[in-house]
Design a protein around this motif. Structure first.
Motif, PDB file in Angstrom:
ATOM      1  N   GLU A   9      -7.023  -4.350 -10.335  1.00  0.00           N
ATOM      2  CA  GLU A   9      -6.112  -3.764  -9.362  1.00  0.00           C
ATOM      3  C   GLU A   9      -6.182  -4.561  -8.067  1.00  0.00           C
ATOM      4  OE1 GLU A   9      -7.544  -0.058  -6.820  1.00  0.00           O
ATOM      5  OE2 GLU A   9      -7.573   0.420  -8.957  1.00  0.00           O
ATOM      6  N   ARG A  57      -2.887  -0.021  -2.610  1.00  0.00           N
ATOM      7  CA  ARG A  57      -3.106  -0.480  -3.988  1.00  0.00           C
ATOM      8  C   ARG A  57      -1.770  -1.009  -4.513  1.00  0.00           C
ATOM      9  NH1 ARG A  57      -4.628   3.869  -7.337  1.00  0.00           N
ATOM     10  NH2 ARG A  57      -5.945   2.631  -8.698  1.00  0.00           N
ATOM     11  N   TYR A 116      -1.048  -3.233  -6.910  1.00  0.00           N
ATOM     12  CA  TYR A 116      -0.895  -3.331  -8.363  1.00  0.00           C
ATOM     13  C   TYR A 116      -2.047  -2.585  -9.011  1.00  0.00           C
ATOM     14  CZ  TYR A 116      -1.352  -5.242 -13.068  1.00  0.00           C
ATOM     15  OH  TYR A 116      -1.498  -5.372 -14.416  1.00  0.00           O
ATOM     16  N   VAL A 117      -1.719  -1.750 -10.016  1.00  0.00           N
ATOM     17  CA  VAL A 117      -2.728  -0.969 -10.729  1.00  0.00           C
ATOM     18  C   VAL A 117      -2.507  -1.145 -12.226  1.00  0.00           C
ATOM     19  CG1 VAL A 117      -3.744   1.308 -11.088  1.00  0.00           C
ATOM     20  CG2 VAL A 117      -2.773   0.712  -8.855  1.00  0.00           C
ATOM     21  N   GLU A 132      -3.122  -0.673 -16.419  1.00  0.00           N
ATOM     22  CA  GLU A 132      -3.124   0.556 -17.211  1.00  0.00           C
ATOM     23  C   GLU A 132      -4.270   0.634 -18.214  1.00  0.00           C
ATOM     24  OE1 GLU A 132       0.719   0.842 -19.025  1.00  0.00           O
ATOM     25  OE2 GLU A 132       1.752   1.169 -17.114  1.00  0.00           O
ATOM     26  N   ALA A 146     -12.193   2.152  -8.949  1.00  0.00           N
ATOM     27  CA  ALA A 146     -11.059   1.244  -8.921  1.00  0.00           C
ATOM     28  C   ALA A 146     -11.014   0.485 -10.236  1.00  0.00           C
ATOM     29  CB  ALA A 146     -11.199   0.273  -7.747  1.00  0.00           C
ATOM     30  N   ASP A 183      -1.573  10.039  -7.495  1.00  0.00           N
ATOM     31  CA  ASP A 183      -2.651   9.075  -7.713  1.00  0.00           C
ATOM     32  C   ASP A 183      -3.858   9.449  -6.857  1.00  0.00           C
ATOM     33  OD1 ASP A 183      -4.329   6.938  -7.810  1.00  0.00           O
ATOM     34  OD2 ASP A 183      -2.799   5.425  -7.477  1.00  0.00           O
ATOM     35  N   ASN A 208      -5.200   6.660  -4.383  1.00  0.00           N
ATOM     36  CA  ASN A 208      -4.393   6.174  -3.266  1.00  0.00           C
ATOM     37  C   ASN A 208      -3.427   7.265  -2.824  1.00  0.00           C
ATOM     38  OD1 ASN A 208      -3.763   4.213  -1.405  1.00  0.00           O
ATOM     39  ND2 ASN A 208      -2.249   3.208  -2.688  1.00  0.00           N
ATOM     40  N   THR A 228     -12.764   0.658 -15.231  1.00  0.00           N
ATOM     41  CA  THR A 228     -13.136   0.737 -13.830  1.00  0.00           C
ATOM     42  C   THR A 228     -14.343  -0.144 -13.513  1.00  0.00           C
ATOM     43  OG1 THR A 228     -14.677   2.571 -14.152  1.00  0.00           O
ATOM     44  CG2 THR A 228     -12.353   3.138 -13.766  1.00  0.00           C
ATOM     45  N   TRP A 281      -5.504  -4.944  -3.887  1.00  0.00           N
ATOM     46  CA  TRP A 281      -5.429  -4.247  -2.607  1.00  0.00           C
ATOM     47  C   TRP A 281      -4.792  -5.155  -1.563  1.00  0.00           C
ATOM     48  CZ3 TRP A 281     -11.214  -2.375  -2.020  1.00  0.00           C
ATOM     49  CH2 TRP A 281     -11.537  -1.535  -3.093  1.00  0.00           C
TER      50      TRP A 281
END
Length: 233
Positions: free
Chosen positions: A120, A181, A183-184, A186, A116, A2, A5, A190, A122
């Motif tokens: 997402e 991070r 939770y990201v 899909e 980002a 990634d 991160n 951005t 943090w």
């Protein structure tokens, strides 16, 4: 791996910055003042979540937001900008830019903030949890603060906007805190894409809809209105 991160870069809060109310001639605020001149503080400072009814009161302890018509609020409670992007602007402008120079609360290191993903999350320092909502749109106050010709157009053209965040879980923050991070999503939307869609590339607005759950309400309304008008078909 990634790229946003990467363990090798160990993302962290390089600087925590807050601003006081300062009267300036270039303010858009009815008060004639601005809190954009943010300076590093040692911290820790508490970052509040929305109040008991789910609205109001979130943000960094002691930080001033002078014009609540266009800034602050629960969907823009915290603003983050990457030190790496400040360094790029230093090279272009030919002068140093201190942490906090763009009015950001959090100057980060090792994190591509402008790319980002909307939604997402943090985790900062173990307790504080923030969620990305949008990219930052430059204004006259920002231009006057930076003091560069045609600043709004220059900042817009680069579209490295930093990110606005809402507070999901309150907690303290200080310089040196790690950023994870947690939770990201899909969907691929951005902060920079959201900014471009709402400024110079309106045809991108339909692409924001997969991020509807977390997107700033004004950006979401613009995307839905564009689609409803038939322009997005």
């Amino acid at each position: 791996m990634d790229p946003l991160n990467d363990a090798a870069t160990s993302p962290y809060v390089l600087s925590l910055n807050v601003g006081r109310l300062t009267p300036v001639p270039h303010s858009d605020s009815p008060s004639g003042g601005t809190g954009i001149d943010k300076r590093p503080v040692a911290g820790p400072l508490h970052v509040s979540a929305p109040g008991p009814k789910g609205i109001g009161g979130s943000g960094v302890e002691g930080d001033v937001v002078a014009d609540l018509r266009h800034h602050g609020g629960d969907d823009q409670a915290v603003y983050a900008f990457a030190r790496e992007d400040l360094d790029a602007w230093e090279s272009e402008l030919g002068r140093p830019l201190a942490n906090g120079a763009f009015g950001e609360n959090l100057t980060t290191s090792g994190l591509d903030v402008s790319h980002a993903l909307i939604g997402e999350r943090w985790r900062i320092g173990g307790r504080l949890l923030l969620e990305v909502t949008d990219g930052r749109v430059p204004c006259r106050t920002f231009a006057g603060h930076v003091g560069e010709d045609r600043w709004v157009k220059r900042f817009t053209r680069r579209a490295e906007t930093g990110a606005y965040l809402r507070v999901l879980e309150a907690g303290p923050v200080r310089a040196g805190d790690p950023v994870v991070r947690e939770y990201v999503p899909e969907h691929g939307v951005t902060a920079s894409l959201a900014f471009r869609a709402n400024t110079t590339e309106r045809a991108l607005l339909p692409r924001l809809l997969p991020a509807a759950r977390a997107l700033h309400p004004e950006a979401l309304a613009a995307a839905r209105a564009y689609v409803d008008s038939g322009q997005g078909s």
